[in-house]
Design an enzyme around this catalytic site. Structure first.
Site, PDB file in Angstrom:
ATOM      1  CE  LYS A 183      -3.153   3.036   0.325  1.00 13.98           C
ATOM      2  NZ  LYS A 183      -3.976   3.423  -0.725  1.00 13.98           N
TER       3      LYS A 183
ATOM      4  CE  LYS B 286      -0.616   7.700   6.871  1.00  9.88           C
ATOM      5  NZ  LYS B 286      -1.857   6.329   6.436  1.00  9.88           N
TER       6      LYS B 286
HETATM    7  P1  NAD Z   1      -9.830  10.507   8.065  1.00  6.22           P
HETATM    8  O1  NAD Z   1      -8.959  11.370   8.886  1.00  6.22           O
HETATM    9  O2  NAD Z   1     -11.028  11.091   7.163  1.00  6.22           O
HETATM   10  O3  NAD Z   1     -10.679   9.577   9.040  1.00  6.22           O
HETATM   11  C1  NAD Z   1     -10.098   9.218  10.020  1.00  6.22           C
HETATM   12  C2  NAD Z   1     -10.927   8.777  11.433  1.00  6.22           C
HETATM   13  O4  NAD Z   1     -10.250   8.252  12.556  1.00  6.22           O
HETATM   14  C3  NAD Z   1     -11.523  10.214  11.942  1.00  6.22           C
HETATM   15  O5  NAD Z   1     -12.949   9.990  11.628  1.00  6.22           O
HETATM   16  C4  NAD Z   1     -11.105  10.157  13.102  1.00  6.22           C
HETATM   17  O6  NAD Z   1     -12.026  10.992  13.902  1.00  6.22           O
HETATM   18  C5  NAD Z   1     -10.877   8.892  13.759  1.00  6.22           C
HETATM   19  N1  NAD Z   1      -9.988   8.864  14.613  1.00  6.22           N
HETATM   20  C6  NAD Z   1      -8.591   9.482  14.882  1.00  6.22           C
HETATM   21  N2  NAD Z   1      -8.215   9.313  16.229  1.00  6.22           N
HETATM   22  C7  NAD Z   1      -8.943   8.427  16.830  1.00  6.22           C
HETATM   23  C8  NAD Z   1      -9.082   7.696  18.013  1.00  6.22           C
HETATM   24  N3  NAD Z   1      -7.871   7.638  18.881  1.00  6.22           N
HETATM   25  N4  NAD Z   1     -10.265   6.774  18.272  1.00  6.22           N
HETATM   26  C9  NAD Z   1     -11.092   6.678  17.281  1.00  6.22           C
HETATM   27  N5  NAD Z   1     -10.992   7.259  16.100  1.00  6.22           N
HETATM   28  C10 NAD Z   1     -10.069   8.232  15.926  1.00  6.22           C
HETATM   29  O7  NAD Z   1      -9.039   9.355   7.233  1.00  6.22           O
HETATM   30  P2  NAD Z   1      -9.360   8.911   6.119  1.00  6.22           P
HETATM   31  O8  NAD Z   1      -9.082   9.396   4.832  1.00  6.22           O
HETATM   32  O9  NAD Z   1     -10.583   7.926   6.372  1.00  6.22           O
HETATM   33  O10 NAD Z   1      -8.077   7.634   6.065  1.00  6.22           O
HETATM   34  C11 NAD Z   1      -8.103   6.659   7.013  1.00  6.22           C
HETATM   35  C12 NAD Z   1      -6.770   5.824   6.668  1.00  6.22           C
HETATM   36  O11 NAD Z   1      -7.259   5.155   4.989  1.00  6.22           O
HETATM   37  C13 NAD Z   1      -5.702   6.402   6.576  1.00  6.22           C
HETATM   38  O12 NAD Z   1      -4.579   5.623   7.082  1.00  6.22           O
HETATM   39  C14 NAD Z   1      -5.461   6.779   4.952  1.00  6.22           C
HETATM   40  O13 NAD Z   1      -4.035   6.968   4.652  1.00  6.22           O
HETATM   41  C15 NAD Z   1      -5.977   5.456   4.335  1.00  6.22           C
HETATM   42  N6  NAD Z   1      -6.490   5.839   2.977  1.00  6.22           N
HETATM   43  C16 NAD Z   1      -7.236   7.082   2.596  1.00  6.22           C
HETATM   44  C17 NAD Z   1      -7.797   6.986   1.378  1.00  6.22           C
HETATM   45  C18 NAD Z   1      -8.672   8.282   1.009  1.00  6.22           C
HETATM   46  O14 NAD Z   1      -8.901   8.689  -0.103  1.00  6.22           O
HETATM   47  N7  NAD Z   1      -8.955   9.199   2.075  1.00  6.22           N
HETATM   48  C19 NAD Z   1      -7.787   6.028   0.459  1.00  6.22           C
HETATM   49  C20 NAD Z   1      -6.952   4.847   0.824  1.00  6.22           C
HETATM   50  C21 NAD Z   1      -6.401   4.568   2.127  1.00  6.22           C
END
Ligand code: NAD
Length: 281
Positions: free
Chosen positions: A167, A236
């Protein structure tokens, strides 16, 4: 019951798809508004350890620091019954995932890494690519759940961290493609070419990539920049990939230049008070 922790840009629509498919979910996010979105359709956990009655717990959190904080710091692992499948679908650091899997195994919990690609649109449509690291029996057991979330579910390897490694490497490629495509298209525009015409040509030629096929037409040309993937989350992942290159002693000159340029962009971008990130410590 399935536990789901992290209901952000990706986790929110992924959990919603599982609910729509008829699964019983217990959901938690540190932001109450993210949990309340599921009122009436899933069990809302007040604290993360409330999801521990589930036999499968999915995590969709920002990074390894938050994953470790939730699993170890907030005591989730202590509460999970032996035999539970703990699935880290976040884009985490493969080395740290492997270490966490070792700690989980001491308690009889199997940790599997299953990060995704396909963005928010893929999360909503259930068309994600899911890359899974972990034992074949766990991969098979998770098949029905993954089938609701993605269309390409690939067993990256039996070794935990295999999914997180590919990834991060995938996103390093994606980010580098976006940068070089942007530099090339800006040069063409300055030379007098229409960016849409250039994209038509490139997308029927060997320079095409996800950036020319999707990101430029959907998010750059309209000026919305709303793919739903934060610039710092990409940085990251690029850092994880560069670390993997350094650890394996493989060439990384172009990668390092891309990471440096992306880091400069992150530095220049104002921070917005959106979702909480890594916890202190
Ligand atoms: P985001 O920031 O929108 O969501 C993360 C969520 O985690 C938030 O709702 C936040 O409140 C919650 N969170 C943070 N700390 C927490 C805790 N201690 N306890 C419970 N909840 C907590 O991020 P995202 O875009 O949804 O990405 C999530 C993961 O997926 C990341 O690792 C990212 O790299 C990966 N990702 C994102 C995408 C994209 O297009 N957004 C695509 C593929 C992978």
């Amino acid at each position: 019951m399935i536990g789901f922790v992290g209901l952000g840009n990706m986790g929110g629509p992924m959990a919603a798809r599982l609910v729509e498919a008829g699964h019983d979910l217990c959901v938690y996010d540190v932001l109450p508004a993210a949990r309340e979105h599921f009122a009436g359709t899933a069990t809302l956990a007040e604290k993360v350890t409330d999801v521990s009655t589930s036999d499968t717990v999915l995590l969709m959190l920002p990074d390894s620091t938050v994953v470790e904080h939730v699993v170890l710091g907030e005591g989730l692992l202590d509460q999970l019954a032996p035999g539970t499948l703990l699935v880290d679908m976040s884009s985490s650091d493969p080395g740290r995932t492997r270490a966490l899997a070792g700690t989980a195994a001491e308690r009889g919990v199997t940790l599997v890494d299953a990060p995704v690609s396909g963005g928010v649109a893929g999360a909503k449509a259930g068309t994600l690519t899911i890359m899974v690291g972990g034992p074949a029996d766990a991969f098979a057991a998770l098949g029905p759940l993954f089938g609701v979330l993605g269309t390409r579910v690939v067993h990256a390897g039996e070794v935990v961290g295999a999914g997180h490694a590919i990834k991060a490497l995938n996103n390093l490629m994606s980010a580098a493609h976006l940068m070089v495509a942007s530099e090339a298209l800006l040069a063409g525009q300055a030379f007098g070419l229409d960016p849409r015409v250039m994209l038509d040509i490139v997308n029927a030629s060997s320079g095409r990539s996800g950036s020319t096929e999707t990101k430029w037409p959907k998010f750059v040309l309209p000026g919305t920049y709303d793919s739903g993937f934060g610039l710092r989350l990409m940085l990251k992942d690029m850092g994880i990939a560069l670390g993997l290159q350094e650890a394996t002693g493989t060439p990384s000159a172009v990668s390092a230049a891309a990471v440096a340029a992306w880091a400069a962009a992150a530095e220049a971008l104002p921070r917005t008070p959106t979702t909480p990130r890594s916890p202190p410590g």
